[in-house]
Design an enzyme around this catalytic site. Sequence first.
Site, PDB file in Angstrom:
ATOM      1  N   LYS A 171      -0.996   2.301  23.484  1.00  0.00           N
ATOM      2  CA  LYS A 171      -1.250   3.469  22.533  1.00  0.00           C
ATOM      3  C   LYS A 171      -1.608   3.022  21.066  1.00  0.00           C
ATOM      4  O   LYS A 171      -0.867   2.241  20.314  1.00  0.00           O
ATOM      5  CB  LYS A 171       0.024   4.439  22.481  1.00  0.00           C
ATOM      6  CG  LYS A 171      -0.510   5.726  21.711  1.00  0.00           C
ATOM      7  CD  LYS A 171       0.707   6.529  21.154  1.00  0.00           C
ATOM      8  CE  LYS A 171       1.179   6.199  19.962  1.00  0.00           C
ATOM      9  NZ  LYS A 171       0.086   6.328  18.790  1.00  0.00           N
ATOM     10  N   GLU A 245       9.054  -5.035  16.922  1.00  0.00           N
ATOM     11  CA  GLU A 245       8.509  -5.992  15.684  1.00  0.00           C
ATOM     12  C   GLU A 245       8.557  -5.000  14.504  1.00  0.00           C
ATOM     13  O   GLU A 245       7.440  -4.130  14.519  1.00  0.00           O
ATOM     14  CB  GLU A 245       7.131  -6.649  15.997  1.00  0.00           C
ATOM     15  CG  GLU A 245       7.253  -7.609  17.152  1.00  0.00           C
ATOM     16  CD  GLU A 245       7.841  -8.789  16.780  1.00  0.00           C
ATOM     17  OE1 GLU A 245       8.344  -8.976  15.571  1.00  0.00           O
ATOM     18  OE2 GLU A 245       8.064  -9.670  17.730  1.00  0.00           O
ATOM     19  N   CYS A 279       3.616  -6.582   7.616  1.00  0.00           N
ATOM     20  CA  CYS A 279       4.891  -6.623   7.708  1.00  0.00           C
ATOM     21  C   CYS A 279       5.635  -7.977   7.025  1.00  0.00           C
ATOM     22  O   CYS A 279       6.981  -7.858   6.618  1.00  0.00           O
ATOM     23  CB  CYS A 279       5.250  -6.776   9.243  1.00  0.00           C
ATOM     24  SG  CYS A 279       4.323  -7.910  10.147  1.00  0.00           S
ATOM     25  N   GLU A 377      11.060  -1.317   2.256  1.00  0.00           N
ATOM     26  CA  GLU A 377       9.615  -1.840   2.347  1.00  0.00           C
ATOM     27  C   GLU A 377       8.866  -0.805   1.829  1.00  0.00           C
ATOM     28  O   GLU A 377       8.772   0.395   2.218  1.00  0.00           O
ATOM     29  CB  GLU A 377       9.359  -2.115   3.744  1.00  0.00           C
ATOM     30  CG  GLU A 377       7.957  -2.492   3.965  1.00  0.00           C
ATOM     31  CD  GLU A 377       7.974  -2.667   5.621  1.00  0.00           C
ATOM     32  OE1 GLU A 377       8.066  -1.690   6.289  1.00  0.00           O
ATOM     33  OE2 GLU A 377       7.169  -3.752   6.076  1.00  0.00           O
TER      34      GLU A 377
HETATM   35  P1  NAD Z   1       4.978   4.115  12.550  1.00  0.00           P
HETATM   36  O1  NAD Z   1       6.170   3.524  13.010  1.00  0.00           O
HETATM   37  O2  NAD Z   1       5.010   5.305  11.757  1.00  0.00           O
HETATM   38  O3  NAD Z   1       3.855   4.155  13.809  1.00  0.00           O
HETATM   39  C1  NAD Z   1       3.915   3.053  14.573  1.00  0.00           C
HETATM   40  C2  NAD Z   1       3.451   3.695  16.027  1.00  0.00           C
HETATM   41  O4  NAD Z   1       4.356   4.450  16.451  1.00  0.00           O
HETATM   42  C3  NAD Z   1       1.947   4.602  15.767  1.00  0.00           C
HETATM   43  O5  NAD Z   1       1.355   4.339  16.983  1.00  0.00           O
HETATM   44  C4  NAD Z   1       2.715   5.908  16.107  1.00  0.00           C
HETATM   45  O6  NAD Z   1       1.927   6.864  16.435  1.00  0.00           O
HETATM   46  C5  NAD Z   1       4.013   5.637  16.885  1.00  0.00           C
HETATM   47  N1  NAD Z   1       4.869   6.466  16.969  1.00  0.00           N
HETATM   48  C6  NAD Z   1       5.503   7.675  16.075  1.00  0.00           C
HETATM   49  N2  NAD Z   1       6.094   8.194  16.526  1.00  0.00           N
HETATM   50  C7  NAD Z   1       6.763   7.950  17.545  1.00  0.00           C
HETATM   51  C8  NAD Z   1       7.677   8.301  18.491  1.00  0.00           C
HETATM   52  N3  NAD Z   1       8.625   9.358  18.338  1.00  0.00           N
HETATM   53  N4  NAD Z   1       7.856   7.672  19.774  1.00  0.00           N
HETATM   54  C9  NAD Z   1       6.712   6.432  20.190  1.00  0.00           C
HETATM   55  N5  NAD Z   1       5.767   6.241  19.198  1.00  0.00           N
HETATM   56  C10 NAD Z   1       5.739   6.870  18.128  1.00  0.00           C
HETATM   57  O7  NAD Z   1       4.594   2.617  11.715  1.00  0.00           O
HETATM   58  P2  NAD Z   1       3.380   2.776  10.716  1.00  0.00           P
HETATM   59  O8  NAD Z   1       3.603   3.405   9.393  1.00  0.00           O
HETATM   60  O9  NAD Z   1       2.175   3.118  11.438  1.00  0.00           O
HETATM   61  O10 NAD Z   1       3.261   1.157  10.377  1.00  0.00           O
HETATM   62  C11 NAD Z   1       4.300   0.664   9.311  1.00  0.00           C
HETATM   63  C12 NAD Z   1       5.160  -0.127   9.827  1.00  0.00           C
HETATM   64  O11 NAD Z   1       4.878  -0.952  11.020  1.00  0.00           O
HETATM   65  C13 NAD Z   1       5.851  -0.940   8.754  1.00  0.00           C
HETATM   66  O12 NAD Z   1       7.340  -0.705   8.714  1.00  0.00           O
HETATM   67  C14 NAD Z   1       5.337  -2.509   9.022  1.00  0.00           C
HETATM   68  O13 NAD Z   1       6.251  -3.321   8.413  1.00  0.00           O
HETATM   69  C15 NAD Z   1       5.549  -2.318  10.579  1.00  0.00           C
HETATM   70  N6  NAD Z   1       4.615  -3.634  11.146  1.00  0.00           N
HETATM   71  C16 NAD Z   1       5.327  -4.471  11.581  1.00  0.00           C
HETATM   72  C17 NAD Z   1       4.702  -5.768  12.158  1.00  0.00           C
HETATM   73  C18 NAD Z   1       5.544  -6.790  12.747  1.00  0.00           C
HETATM   74  O14 NAD Z   1       4.792  -7.495  13.632  1.00  0.00           O
HETATM   75  N7  NAD Z   1       6.895  -7.079  12.570  1.00  0.00           N
HETATM   76  C19 NAD Z   1       3.508  -5.638  12.021  1.00  0.00           C
HETATM   77  C20 NAD Z   1       2.839  -4.760  11.463  1.00  0.00           C
HETATM   78  C21 NAD Z   1       3.395  -3.480  10.874  1.00  0.00           C
END
Ligand code: NAD
Length: 485
Positions: A171, A245, A279, A377
């Site tokens: 997704k 992650e 991240c 963050e």
């Molecule tokens: P997010 O958690 O809002 O969304 C991530 C994904 O989860 C999206 O595809 C979203 O549609 C989906 N999602 C949302 N609600 C959901 C639910 N209830 N059930 C299942 N899926 C759901 O994150 P974001 O704001 O898009 O991205 C930023 C975050 O990602 C930051 O905290 C960042 O640090 C983290 N990040 C981590 C890494 C890593 O490798 N550790 C890499 C990149 C980003």
Amino acid sequence: MDRFQHYIDGRFEDAAQGFDSIDPATGTPWARMPAASAEDVGRAVVAADRAFGTWAATTATARGKLLYRLADLVQEAAPRLAALETRDTGKIIRETSAQIAYVAEYYRYYAGLADKIEGAHLPIDKPDMEVWLRREPVGVVAAIVPWNSQLFLSAVKLGPALAAGCTVVLKASEDGPAPLLEFARLVDQAGFPAGVVNILTGGPEAGVALTTHPKVAHIAFTGGPETARHIVRASAENLAKTSLELGGKSPFIVFDDADLDSAANAQVAGIFAATGQSCVAGSRLLVQRSVKDAFLARLKAKAEAVAIGAPDAMETEVGPLCTARQRDRLHGLVTETLAAGAKLVTGGQMPQGAGFYYPPTILDCSDVPDAPSVRQELFGPVLSVVTFDTEAEALQLANDTAYGLASGVFTRSLTRAHRMIRGIRAGIVWVNTYRAVSPIAPFGGHGLSGHGREGGLAAALDYTTVKTVWLRTSDDPIPDPFVMR
Ligand code: NAD
């Protein structure tokens, strides 16, 4: 407007509902995206489940060959994919071009690993038994990624999962999904059997349908900790294994014996690259008091010289944030931090005009080490600075966080570097460097940064389960059934 489709069970299809994707550089819609319903997600999982038997039974070498083919296609299509990612997420073209070319190496690494995932034979303590372990794929993997670096973050899931023999429903984030929906064309072209890889997009509704589906065996998630909590609760339905992650508040530690010019370049890359939407961003600078002024002067000069502009221009160094929502949240936290008593070194002003831009910002939080920007963050180009006097204090500050993803240590002292490596609680320690990654090296964290590791051999094993096989070698009839042997 451009139109994109889902890829389910080997077919490209429209969805009943759709949404507009916004170009972050202009704030205007540029493409129409399909929004997966729970029914669409269900069909994708059923397709992946049906394909699983055949895919798991395909020889590992044959699976590896398909992954090599995919890697070549990604490499060839890198300029096109990079342009799409830049258009849809605002990540600058310099970075998307370099990163996507390197994504091909992740597929190559896991292509080569496919036929090296081995079981084991056990020296069992019974003379008439042969016992061995088979490493088998876990089943259907639900892969969920955020909007930053989607091709990269999906490669570290798809590569090991497919090599291990799993099938995948991926997704894409509802923010900037274009590059992954386009990537589906390469999967199709590479010749993966229908249902082995399914790619769709949509928001939380699609995410919930995917993570609660009874046929999902492993949820590989990258995103924020709050979403991760929903996902872990959702996994109580299907008891799927999870790998998470999540974000970070990674310390970037500069001692007074460091090469300050080199450290300043690494710090600028560590916090302003990807417009801070990384991240592993080194978003907490811990600097020794005796070099604080000298180091901040270097950082301020570099931050103010950064070329801010259109993400598709090669000379641009900092582009827009991906969404208006992200920029507003970021600016809110900067404002709160300044109100709490932090000093503004540079930036911090919301720019006028179109697009979701935000300037490189440095906040001196030495007098307010608990300010919001030090604790939370921000996921943007904002650096929070805290001062320390001693090595012990540096270590205590480094570990004073709920996260545990990455860290950087800048010192010329070998012995101090070793002490810091031992003492820092984080999944990655970079010494006199920052932000280096490789398919060969595991990547991940603990605490609010999640659990599990992506990259490296262990990631492929994570998509397998162990089957213990007992084979009796004696032709004699089985003796008294009431005595265990
Ligand atoms: P997010 O958690 O809002 O969304 C991530 C994904 O989860 C999206 O595809 C979203 O549609 C989906 N999602 C949302 N609600 C959901 C639910 N209830 N059930 C299942 N899926 C759901 O994150 P974001 O704001 O898009 O991205 C930023 C975050 O990602 C930051 O905290 C960042 O640090 C983290 N990040 C981590 C890494 C890593 O490798 N550790 C890499 C990149 C980003």
